[in-house]
Write a protein that holds these residues in place. Structure first.
Motif, PDB file in Angstrom:
ATOM      1  N   GLU A 218       0.795  -1.369  -0.140  1.00 19.66           N
ATOM      2  CA  GLU A 218      -0.102   0.007  -0.012  1.00 19.66           C
ATOM      3  C   GLU A 218       0.993   1.179  -0.054  1.00 19.66           C
ATOM      4  O   GLU A 218       0.345   2.371  -0.606  1.00 19.66           O
ATOM      5  CB  GLU A 218      -1.051   0.049   1.240  1.00 19.66           C
TER       6      GLU A 218
ATOM      7  N   SER B 182      -3.207   6.633  -9.019  1.00 23.03           N
ATOM      8  CA  SER B 182      -4.123   7.536  -8.037  1.00 23.03           C
ATOM      9  C   SER B 182      -4.286   6.849  -6.778  1.00 23.03           C
ATOM     10  O   SER B 182      -4.434   5.539  -6.578  1.00 23.03           O
ATOM     11  CB  SER B 182      -5.466   7.848  -8.923  1.00 23.03           C
ATOM     12  N   HIS B 183      -4.471   7.848  -5.620  1.00 19.02           N
ATOM     13  CA  HIS B 183      -4.598   7.301  -4.281  1.00 19.02           C
ATOM     14  C   HIS B 183      -5.097   8.458  -3.600  1.00 19.02           C
ATOM     15  O   HIS B 183      -4.656   9.578  -3.819  1.00 19.02           O
ATOM     16  CB  HIS B 183      -3.254   6.842  -3.704  1.00 19.02           C
TER      17      HIS B 183
ATOM     18  N   ALA C 124      -2.367  10.623  -1.867  1.00 20.39           N
ATOM     19  CA  ALA C 124      -1.371  11.015  -2.785  1.00 20.39           C
ATOM     20  C   ALA C 124      -0.884  12.429  -2.444  1.00 20.39           C
ATOM     21  O   ALA C 124       0.364  12.695  -2.134  1.00 20.39           O
ATOM     22  CB  ALA C 124      -1.665  10.943  -4.292  1.00 20.39           C
TER      23      ALA C 124
ATOM     24  N   ALA D  85       1.545   6.794  -6.443  1.00 18.22           N
ATOM     25  CA  ALA D  85       0.268   7.890  -7.057  1.00 18.22           C
ATOM     26  C   ALA D  85       1.056   9.533  -6.650  1.00 18.22           C
ATOM     27  O   ALA D  85       0.624  10.298  -7.305  1.00 18.22           O
ATOM     28  CB  ALA D  85      -0.630   7.643  -6.162  1.00 18.22           C
TER      29      ALA D  85
ATOM     30  N   ARG E   4       2.109   1.749  -3.620  1.00 23.15           N
ATOM     31  CA  ARG E   4       1.042   2.643  -4.368  1.00 23.15           C
ATOM     32  C   ARG E   4       0.874   4.169  -3.782  1.00 23.15           C
ATOM     33  O   ARG E   4       0.704   4.951  -4.899  1.00 23.15           O
ATOM     34  CB  ARG E   4      -0.028   1.825  -4.100  1.00 23.15           C
ATOM     35  N   ILE E   5       0.993   4.330  -2.556  1.00 28.14           N
ATOM     36  CA  ILE E   5       1.077   5.680  -2.128  1.00 28.14           C
ATOM     37  C   ILE E   5       1.975   6.475  -2.844  1.00 28.14           C
ATOM     38  O   ILE E   5       1.888   7.757  -3.392  1.00 28.14           O
ATOM     39  CB  ILE E   5       0.687   6.012  -0.801  1.00 28.14           C
TER      40      ILE E   5
END
Length: 335
Positions: free
Chosen positions: A130, A143-144, A147, A137, A133-134
């Motif tokens: 996770e 996207s998050h 972000a 982004a 991903r942050i």
């Protein structure tokens, strides 16, 4: 800074610091053990025998077994060369620039890890996937919802990292220019999978290759030697002084070997032949791959050492080489 004790005169109360090459490029001492001396038997020499460049390497039938050593010819011993003043200055600058490049590269990686650690604080439960991903982004990959927060938290770190990267790129250009001026540069440029920055890395880590009396000493410097207790590796205690192992130096040669595998060419053919030879001798294909790549890495370093001696100049005349070429044990083609 590495220090070397004179042979036969270890300091009292501590292990003798032998086999460790100082920063000025002086070659490490040869292993004192009879078993460790097998690294010298693996060494090849090209001064008297017909030279084989990357475009004309030995065929599969000339690849000897691991018991006989990872080379084609017997031991050789050459007095360390003293390079001309201009070459010595060039090598000294190259080594300093390489150390600077490595320090900046480590700083870049540290800043990236710090930025990702901040993103992990934002992720639920500190989940690394996770957090990745942050982080992605925040810099335009996906996207998050978090972000924008991640960008605000990490921007000073990534800005500093990008600034260092620009300066590192400039240093790498200088390294390539310095490597291109070395006498062995044309040979390196003609070897598939190896570039001038790789040559700069080897000289940056090992110094003047002419200072090594034989390829086995260069192998020891780069972490590829055979020790009395097995392969050269990271260890602790008094054995660490004997091994003199540096993961950074070993990774330089490993990366070169990986590039050779991808680029193809004569050295890749040597790898393929060696892998066929190793397959029935090990448990998995991965072990065969690792052994074959290690073999090719040592072959490349030996050829580079020979080219350095030949093209880089034996500045003391042809009669200073004391060589002996041994017979080659062929191995049958793998079934």
């Amino acid at each position: 800074m590495d220090r070397i004790e004179l042979p036969g005169k270890p300091r009292r109360g501590r292990a003798a610091r032998r086999d460790l090459s100082p920063n000025d490029g002086t070659p490490p001492a040869a292993p004192h053990s009879e078993i460790g001396a097998s690294a010298d038997r693996e060494a090849g020499h090209c001064s008297d025998a017909p030279h084989r460049s990357a475009a004309g390497l030995a065929p599969h039938s000339e690849i000897v077994s691991r018991e006989a050593g990872e080379g084609e010819v017997g031991p050789s011993s050459c007095e360390p060369q003293v390079p001309p003043a201009d070459l010595a200055d060039q090598i000294a600058e190259l080594r300093e620039q390489w150390r600077r490049r490595q320090a900046w590269h480590r700083a870049e990686k540290a800043l990236t890890l710090q930025a990702k650690a901040l993103c992990r604080r934002l992720a639920e439960g500190g989940d690394k996937a996770e957090a990745d991903r942050i982080y992605g982004a925040a810099y335009g990959k996906g996207s998050h919802p978090l972000a924008d927060i991640a960008l605000a938290a990490t921007f000073p770190l990534t800005e500093a990292r990008d600034s260092i990267a620009k300066h590192r790129a400039a240093v790498e250009k200088r390294l390539v220019k310095l490597a291109k001026a070395l006498p062995v540069a044309p040979w390196v440029e003609g070897t598939r999978g190896v570039g001038l920055l790789s040559l700069a890395a080897i000289v940056g880590e090992a110094g003047d290759l002419g200072a090594y009396a034989n390829p086995a000493k260069l192998w020891k410097r780069m972490g590829l030697a055979i020790m009395p207790d097995g392969r050269q590796r990271r260890t602790t205690g008094a054995a660490a002084l004997d091994h003199g192992y540096s993961p950074a130096r070993r990774s330089v040669v490993w990366n070169i070997g990986a590039c050779i595998m991808k680029a193809g060419g004569p050295l890749k053919e040597i790898y393929d032949a060696r892998k066929l030879y190793e397959l029935p001798r090990v448990e998995t294909k991965g072990h065969a791959h690792n052994r074959a790549q290690r073999y090719v890495e040592k072959r490349f370093l030996r050829l580079l050492w020979c080219e350095w001696r030949k093209g880089g100049g034996d500045h003391r005349g042809p009669d200073t080489h004391r060589t002996r070429v041994a017979s080659v044990t062929p191995i049958p083609d793998a079934a």
